[in-house]
Design a protein around this motif. Structure first.
Motif, PDB file in Angstrom:
ATOM      1  N   ILE A 156       0.415  -1.609  -0.259  1.00  0.00           N
ATOM      2  CA  ILE A 156       0.015   0.462  -0.225  1.00  0.00           C
ATOM      3  C   ILE A 156       0.917   1.245   0.170  1.00  0.00           C
ATOM      4  O   ILE A 156       0.368   2.243  -0.863  1.00  0.00           O
ATOM      5  CB  ILE A 156      -0.624  -0.306   0.931  1.00  0.00           C
ATOM      6  N   TYR A 188       4.408   5.942  -1.724  1.00  0.00           N
ATOM      7  CA  TYR A 188       4.742   7.286  -0.642  1.00  0.00           C
ATOM      8  C   TYR A 188       6.245   6.842  -0.552  1.00  0.00           C
ATOM      9  O   TYR A 188       6.550   8.460   0.950  1.00  0.00           O
ATOM     10  CB  TYR A 188       3.521   7.069   0.198  1.00  0.00           C
ATOM     11  N   ALA A 202       0.702   8.184   2.859  1.00  0.00           N
ATOM     12  CA  ALA A 202      -0.201   6.705   2.633  1.00  0.00           C
ATOM     13  C   ALA A 202      -1.959   7.483   3.572  1.00  0.00           C
ATOM     14  O   ALA A 202      -2.209   7.380   3.078  1.00  0.00           O
ATOM     15  CB  ALA A 202       0.392   5.922   2.554  1.00  0.00           C
ATOM     16  N   ARG A 203      -1.114   7.514   4.731  1.00  0.00           N
ATOM     17  CA  ARG A 203      -1.971   7.246   5.826  1.00  0.00           C
ATOM     18  C   ARG A 203      -3.191   8.861   5.686  1.00  0.00           C
ATOM     19  O   ARG A 203      -4.651   9.606   4.798  1.00  0.00           O
ATOM     20  CB  ARG A 203      -2.928   7.979   6.955  1.00  0.00           C
ATOM     21  N   GLU A 245      -5.423   6.676   2.162  1.00  0.00           N
ATOM     22  CA  GLU A 245      -4.835   5.179   2.466  1.00  0.00           C
ATOM     23  C   GLU A 245      -5.281   4.275   3.785  1.00  0.00           C
ATOM     24  O   GLU A 245      -5.665   3.105   4.432  1.00  0.00           O
ATOM     25  CB  GLU A 245      -3.502   5.138   1.766  1.00  0.00           C
ATOM     26  N   ARG A 271      -7.679   1.610   4.151  1.00  0.00           N
ATOM     27  CA  ARG A 271      -6.841   0.773   3.576  1.00  0.00           C
ATOM     28  C   ARG A 271      -5.826  -0.132   4.988  1.00  0.00           C
ATOM     29  O   ARG A 271      -5.908  -1.258   4.584  1.00  0.00           O
ATOM     30  CB  ARG A 271      -6.147   0.693   2.214  1.00  0.00           C
TER      31      ARG A 271
END
Length: 249
Positions: A153, A157, A210-211, A215, A218
């Protein structure tokens, strides 16, 4: 210094708690290779993980970081002198330290300026040593249920600095200007709970990016499933160190 490096200050408390300690053998080697052990400069000290170990081996540790927040969370020792400063401009006097160290931060620096600063503050024959750790290895269930899905994931990033570290600091890419000194082959081995592993990967800059980029759901689903499968068991993980060392003429 790369602007991405300044983002760590926003998470300084969590960073200080989550990051692992480096092996004593590394600091024994640094002290043995330095021409003397009067003083050392630890650049981008963060919360002082390396500075604390250096303070057991050098009379004075000058520890600098660009982040006020990181320095405020740093471990205190009588012989550690903290200062907020850029990696490329320490404000130390010329020829004032026996060694310069960088723990898991070299990939954020402006290399030509930084190498010039290392040369300026170092005494003749001084040692430079910078290191970082790679992605870790652990038991197959941990890797399959947690680490591999998370890495899939967050891969887009990683900042370019992170990717440089993951490539193990190719010397031509960092413009390393000093006569290289062969460093020992070392790795970090930790016995952590799954919760501690989660705290550690949560401190990765790619994870926070990513957060922030949508994301979070996920990632939470992956970590929730991993905890359900693994529980909070103890696991042994290891991370190889990449070490760049050189003699400053």
């Amino acid at each position: 210094m790369d602007a991405n490096a300044q983002s760590f200050g926003r998470y300084a408390g969590a960073y200080a708690k989550a990051r692992p300690s480096y092996p004593d053998a590394l600091f024994d080697w640094i002290a043995g290779e330095a021409p003397a052990t009067w003083s050392v400069l630890d650049v981008a000290t963060g919360s002082g993980q390396a500075a604390r170990k250096l303070a057991e081996r050098f009379a004075i540790v000058h520890a600098t970081d660009i982040s006020h927040e990181q320095v405020s969370h740093a471990v205190r020792r009588p012989n550690i002198q903290y200062a907020v400063a850029e990696a490329e401009a320490s404000a130390l006097p010329d020829a004032s330290v026996d060694a310069v160290t960088v723990a898991t931060a070299l990939h954020w620096f402006e290399f030509p300026r930084f190498w010039a600063e290392v040369r300026r503050v170092s005494r003749p024959g001084g040692l430079f040593c910078g290191w970082t750790y790679g992605l870790f290895d652990g038991p197959a269930p941990l890797m399959a249920h947690l680490i591999e899905p998370v890495l899939a994931i967050i891969d887009p990033y990683w900042a370019e600095g992170n990717r440089l570290a993951l490539r193990r600091y190719p010397r031509d890419e960092i413009g390393f200007p000093f006569m290289e000194v062969e460093a020992p082959s070392l790795s970090m081995t930790m016995d952590w709970t799954v919760a501690k592993v989660l705290a550690f990967i949560g401190s990765w800059s790619a994870m926070t990016r990513a957060r922030a980029e949508g994301e979070a759901a996920r990632l939470d689903a992956v970590t929730d499933r991993a905890l359900a499968e693994l529980g909070d068991r103890a696991v042994t993980i290891s991370m190889p160190l990449t070490i760049v060392a050189g003699r400053i003429a």
